[in-house]
Design a protein around this motif. Structure first.
Motif: not given
Length: 351
Positions: A187-195
């Protein structure tokens, strides 16, 4: 002379003659002009310093092959707080939004281990007050020998937990070629700290046809300005796709300093600073900077008092046995105590 940046969204595939026509209209010699950039085939940005920019906008909007045209004043950003301050609210489901005046609690395991595990945790955190389930199917790990997630099976288990509990899910996408797969389930796409510095992924996620909300985490060496510039890549993708709502959530999760007492130094000052500079919701992840479950609650409460729009917390039914980040993972009872305190502080801050 007026200084401005033009955003021109093209209907793909972009016709080379159309690009040249636009360049000629604004007196730019060719595509090698340093003031011009073509983002893929669907978005042009032009940094201009000339008269008659506004007249050119109306003309170009009528040209075949042009989807959208917008002008930003010199130094202006899509993520910038407007002259009349307002807050964005990101709709995750018809009855759940992230952003003031609501306070969002997001919880779940660091990584999905089995369908039973994630479904049991989802039911428990929902009962404790969570409105969204977090869990990693694709895990970026420092060591290549550590557990890296179940991939598609992990996404399927998350979807099963959502079906059982009604909780929407947020999970990380690591690569552009996995966007379609993750967007199918999340439902929500996470873009993490490394990306956060992966500009191609940011733009592609923003322009993805599913239009899913995006949760962008601050990289652990990033300045506040760099966070907002990363957000700009996503918002340019939204613009190119013709999407009017930003549907973007920012997340503070700690940065690397000289303090080695915690896993990261939690920058609580970033929360009010971001909220002053952008209308986008700002939430906090207290688990990663803590690195130790003993410190998760105080960091979470500090973030709440600083005005965070929500918390994203690692929680497990068997935290000491978690395959990933077990040291910082809260038990269900610990999470319940945290939510009780955070809700009181959130109401006080918002009154």
């Amino acid at each position: 002379m007026e200084k401005a940046t033009l955003l021109i969204s093209l209907i793909e595939p972009a016709d080379g003659s159309l690009v040249r026509r636009i360049l000629t209209r604004f007196q730019l010699a060719n595509e090698e002009d340093p003031s011009f950039r073509l983002h893929g085939k669907g978005l042009m940005t032009l940094r201009l310093e000339q008269e008659g920019v506004d007249d050119g906008l109306e003309e170009i909007r009528a040209w075949p092959g042009v989807r959208r045209v917008a002008k930003l004043a010199s130094g202006q950003r899509l993520s910038q707080m407007p002259a009349t301050p307002r807050r964005e609210r990101v709709a995750v489901t018809p009855d759940f939004r992230i952003g003031a005046p609501d306070f969002a609690l997001i919880a779940g395991p660091c990584s999905v281990e089995s369908q039973t595990q994630v479904t049991e945790i989802a039911a428990a955190v929902k009962e404790a007050g969570a409105r969204m389930l977090r869990g990693g199917a694709f895990k970026p790990r420092t060591s290549p020998y550590e557990f890296g997630g179940l991939g598609r099976r992990g996404l399927e288990y998350l979807a099963a937990a959502r079906a059982a509990t009604g909780l929407p899910i947020v999970t990380e996408v690591l690569h552009r070629d996995e966007l379609d797969l993750v967007a199918e389930y999340a439902d929500v796409l996470q873009i993490g700290s490394r990306s956060m510095y992966n500009n191609a992924l940011l733009f592609a996620a923003g322009r993805h046809p599913a239009g899913k909300p995006i949760l962008l985490k601050r990289a652990f060496s990033a300045t506040i300005t760099e966070v907002l510039e990363a957000a700009e890549h996503i918002l340019l993708g939204r613009f190119q796709a013709g999407l009017d709502e930003p549907r973007l959530i920012l997340c503070e999760r700690g940065i690397r300093l000289f303090n080695d007492l915690l896993r990261f130094s939690f920058d609580v000052s970033a929360i009010p600073h971001l909220r002053a500079r952008t209308p986008l919701p700002v939430i906090a992840d207290p688990s990663h900077p803590a690195g130790d479950r003993r410190y998760v609650e105080p960091l979470a409460l500090a973030a709440t008092a600083a005005g965070a729009d929500g918390l994203i917390v690692e929680v497990s039914n068997y935290p000491y046995q978690a395959w990933c980040d077990s040291a910082q993972c809260l038990s269900i009872d610990e999470f319940r105590r945290l939510t009780d305190k955070a809700k009181v502080i959130a109401r006080t801050v918002r009154d």
